[in-house]
Motif scaffolding. Structure first.
Motif, PDB file in Angstrom:
ATOM      1  N   ALA A 129      23.713  14.219 -55.694  1.00 32.58           N
ATOM      2  CA  ALA A 129      24.665  13.176 -55.303  1.00 32.58           C
ATOM      3  C   ALA A 129      25.662  13.710 -54.278  1.00 32.58           C
ATOM      4  O   ALA A 129      26.023  13.004 -53.333  1.00 32.58           O
ATOM      5  CB  ALA A 129      25.390  12.635 -56.521  1.00 32.58           C
ATOM      6  N   ARG A 130      26.094  14.936 -54.446  1.00 31.04           N
ATOM      7  CA  ARG A 130      27.034  15.529 -53.483  1.00 31.04           C
ATOM      8  C   ARG A 130      26.381  15.707 -52.121  1.00 31.04           C
ATOM      9  O   ARG A 130      27.036  15.575 -51.103  1.00 31.04           O
ATOM     10  CB  ARG A 130      27.527  16.879 -53.991  1.00 31.04           C
ATOM     11  CG  ARG A 130      28.516  16.757 -55.089  1.00 31.04           C
ATOM     12  CD  ARG A 130      29.045  18.115 -55.485  1.00 31.04           C
ATOM     13  NE  ARG A 130      29.849  17.999 -56.683  1.00 31.04           N
ATOM     14  CZ  ARG A 130      30.008  18.981 -57.559  1.00 31.04           C
ATOM     15  NH1 ARG A 130      29.418  20.146 -57.366  1.00 31.04           N
ATOM     16  NH2 ARG A 130      30.759  18.799 -58.612  1.00 31.04           N
ATOM     17  N   ARG A 131      25.117  16.055 -52.123  1.00 29.17           N
ATOM     18  CA  ARG A 131      24.425  16.307 -50.852  1.00 29.17           C
ATOM     19  C   ARG A 131      23.899  15.034 -50.206  1.00 29.17           C
ATOM     20  O   ARG A 131      23.876  14.916 -48.989  1.00 29.17           O
ATOM     21  CB  ARG A 131      23.272  17.285 -51.082  1.00 29.17           C
ATOM     22  CG  ARG A 131      23.741  18.674 -51.412  1.00 29.17           C
ATOM     23  CD  ARG A 131      22.560  19.602 -51.621  1.00 29.17           C
ATOM     24  NE  ARG A 131      22.998  20.942 -51.945  1.00 29.17           N
ATOM     25  CZ  ARG A 131      23.202  21.385 -53.179  1.00 29.17           C
ATOM     26  NH1 ARG A 131      23.006  20.582 -54.208  1.00 29.17           N
ATOM     27  NH2 ARG A 131      23.601  22.616 -53.397  1.00 29.17           N
ATOM     28  N   PHE A 160      32.569  10.960 -54.731  1.00 33.70           N
ATOM     29  CA  PHE A 160      31.842  11.300 -53.522  1.00 33.70           C
ATOM     30  C   PHE A 160      31.760  10.122 -52.564  1.00 33.70           C
ATOM     31  O   PHE A 160      31.061  10.175 -51.580  1.00 33.70           O
ATOM     32  CB  PHE A 160      30.447  11.849 -53.848  1.00 33.70           C
ATOM     33  CG  PHE A 160      29.597  10.916 -54.639  1.00 33.70           C
ATOM     34  CD1 PHE A 160      28.780   9.992 -54.020  1.00 33.70           C
ATOM     35  CD2 PHE A 160      29.617  10.943 -56.026  1.00 33.70           C
ATOM     36  CE1 PHE A 160      27.987   9.136 -54.746  1.00 33.70           C
ATOM     37  CE2 PHE A 160      28.830  10.081 -56.758  1.00 33.70           C
ATOM     38  CZ  PHE A 160      28.005   9.176 -56.119  1.00 33.70           C
ATOM     39  N   LEU A 161      32.466   9.044 -52.887  1.00 36.52           N
ATOM     40  CA  LEU A 161      32.505   7.890 -52.019  1.00 36.52           C
ATOM     41  C   LEU A 161      33.874   7.764 -51.365  1.00 36.52           C
ATOM     42  O   LEU A 161      34.900   7.995 -52.013  1.00 36.52           O
ATOM     43  CB  LEU A 161      32.237   6.615 -52.803  1.00 36.52           C
ATOM     44  CG  LEU A 161      30.862   6.479 -53.456  1.00 36.52           C
ATOM     45  CD1 LEU A 161      30.853   5.277 -54.381  1.00 36.52           C
ATOM     46  CD2 LEU A 161      29.815   6.351 -52.393  1.00 36.52           C
ATOM     47  N   ASP A 162      33.902   7.408 -50.095  1.00 38.24           N
ATOM     48  CA  ASP A 162      35.173   7.159 -49.423  1.00 38.24           C
ATOM     49  C   ASP A 162      35.895   6.003 -50.092  1.00 38.24           C
ATOM     50  O   ASP A 162      35.291   5.012 -50.456  1.00 38.24           O
ATOM     51  CB  ASP A 162      34.962   6.825 -47.948  1.00 38.24           C
ATOM     52  CG  ASP A 162      34.484   8.011 -47.136  1.00 38.24           C
ATOM     53  OD1 ASP A 162      34.746   9.154 -47.566  1.00 38.24           O
ATOM     54  OD2 ASP A 162      33.864   7.786 -46.092  1.00 38.24           O
ATOM     55  N   GLY A 163      37.163   6.150 -50.281  1.00 38.34           N
ATOM     56  CA  GLY A 163      37.961   5.071 -50.834  1.00 38.34           C
ATOM     57  C   GLY A 163      37.999   5.016 -52.344  1.00 38.34           C
ATOM     58  O   GLY A 163      38.671   4.156 -52.910  1.00 38.34           O
ATOM     59  N   VAL A 164      37.310   5.890 -53.029  1.00 37.94           N
ATOM     60  CA  VAL A 164      37.356   5.897 -54.484  1.00 37.94           C
ATOM     61  C   VAL A 164      38.538   6.751 -54.916  1.00 37.94           C
ATOM     62  O   VAL A 164      38.622   7.914 -54.555  1.00 37.94           O
ATOM     63  CB  VAL A 164      36.049   6.470 -55.097  1.00 37.94           C
ATOM     64  CG1 VAL A 164      36.162   6.574 -56.614  1.00 37.94           C
ATOM     65  CG2 VAL A 164      34.864   5.596 -54.703  1.00 37.94           C
ATOM     66  N   PRO A 165      39.482   6.161 -55.658  1.00 35.26           N
ATOM     67  CA  PRO A 165      40.653   6.960 -56.060  1.00 35.26           C
ATOM     68  C   PRO A 165      40.257   8.060 -57.037  1.00 35.26           C
ATOM     69  O   PRO A 165      39.299   7.944 -57.782  1.00 35.26           O
ATOM     70  CB  PRO A 165      41.568   5.932 -56.739  1.00 35.26           C
ATOM     71  CG  PRO A 165      40.692   4.794 -57.095  1.00 35.26           C
ATOM     72  CD  PRO A 165      39.531   4.803 -56.168  1.00 35.26           C
TER      73      PRO A 165
END
Length: 166
Positions: A129-131, A160-165
């Motif tokens: 998931a990180r990669r 690992f998602l943009d915008g996830v607090p």
């Protein structure tokens, strides 16, 4: 060492969410409906007590319906009967901490898990998931959906998602 019994119609299909209703299972346990599968003459492990009990294990729709003293009267011609004479009958094991995302595709290792009595795994997904992002988890779940071992995946501990607090 475990003896894995391959049963027609059971080994080829992963357990289905939901399965038979409680009412349907109770009807089999009460002898009102025949079981799909019956395991006879084995010593059935009782997870709650840690002891073994004698009896016939009744299965309907891939789920345990009951343990009865003599289930042969409840069987019909479509009931698959497995003689487990001299064997321990155990529920499928759950491996609650695996790393299916590390060494090999789990599709290739599922047979070894099943041979050891494991029917369900809970795996981490951090490595791919990180990669590769969230699509990797979706692809992993799709690739393992038809295996005879149920697979559940955790989400990575770090977002690992943009915008996830977090």
């Amino acid at each position: 060492m475990f003896t894995t019994i391959q049963l027609p119609g059971y080994a080829e299909q992963p357990p289905r969410p939901g399965g038979p209703t409680m009412t349907a299972l109770q009807a089999v346990a009460r002898g009102e409906q025949p079981p799909d599968l019956m395991v006879v003459n084995g010593q059935v492990f009782q997870p709650r007590t840690g002891e073994y009990a004698s009896g016939d294990l009744l299965v309907a729709g891939g789920r345990i319906a009951g343990l009865v003293e003599d289930g042969m009267a409840d069987a019909d011609r479509q009931t698959t009967v497995v003689d487990a004479e001299g064997q321990a009958v155990l529920p499928g094991f759950i491996d609650a901490h695996t790393h299916c995302d590390m060494f090999q595709a789990f599709e290739h290792a599922a047979g070894q898990a099943l041979a050891g009595g494991t029917t369900t795994v809970l795996t981490e997904t951090d490595r791919f998931a990180r990669r590769l992002g969230p699509e990797a988890i979706t692809e992993f779940l799709a690739a393992t959906a038809e295996l005879p071992v149920r697979v559940f995946a955790t989400l990575p501990a770090d977002p690992f998602l943009d915008g996830v607090p977090g």
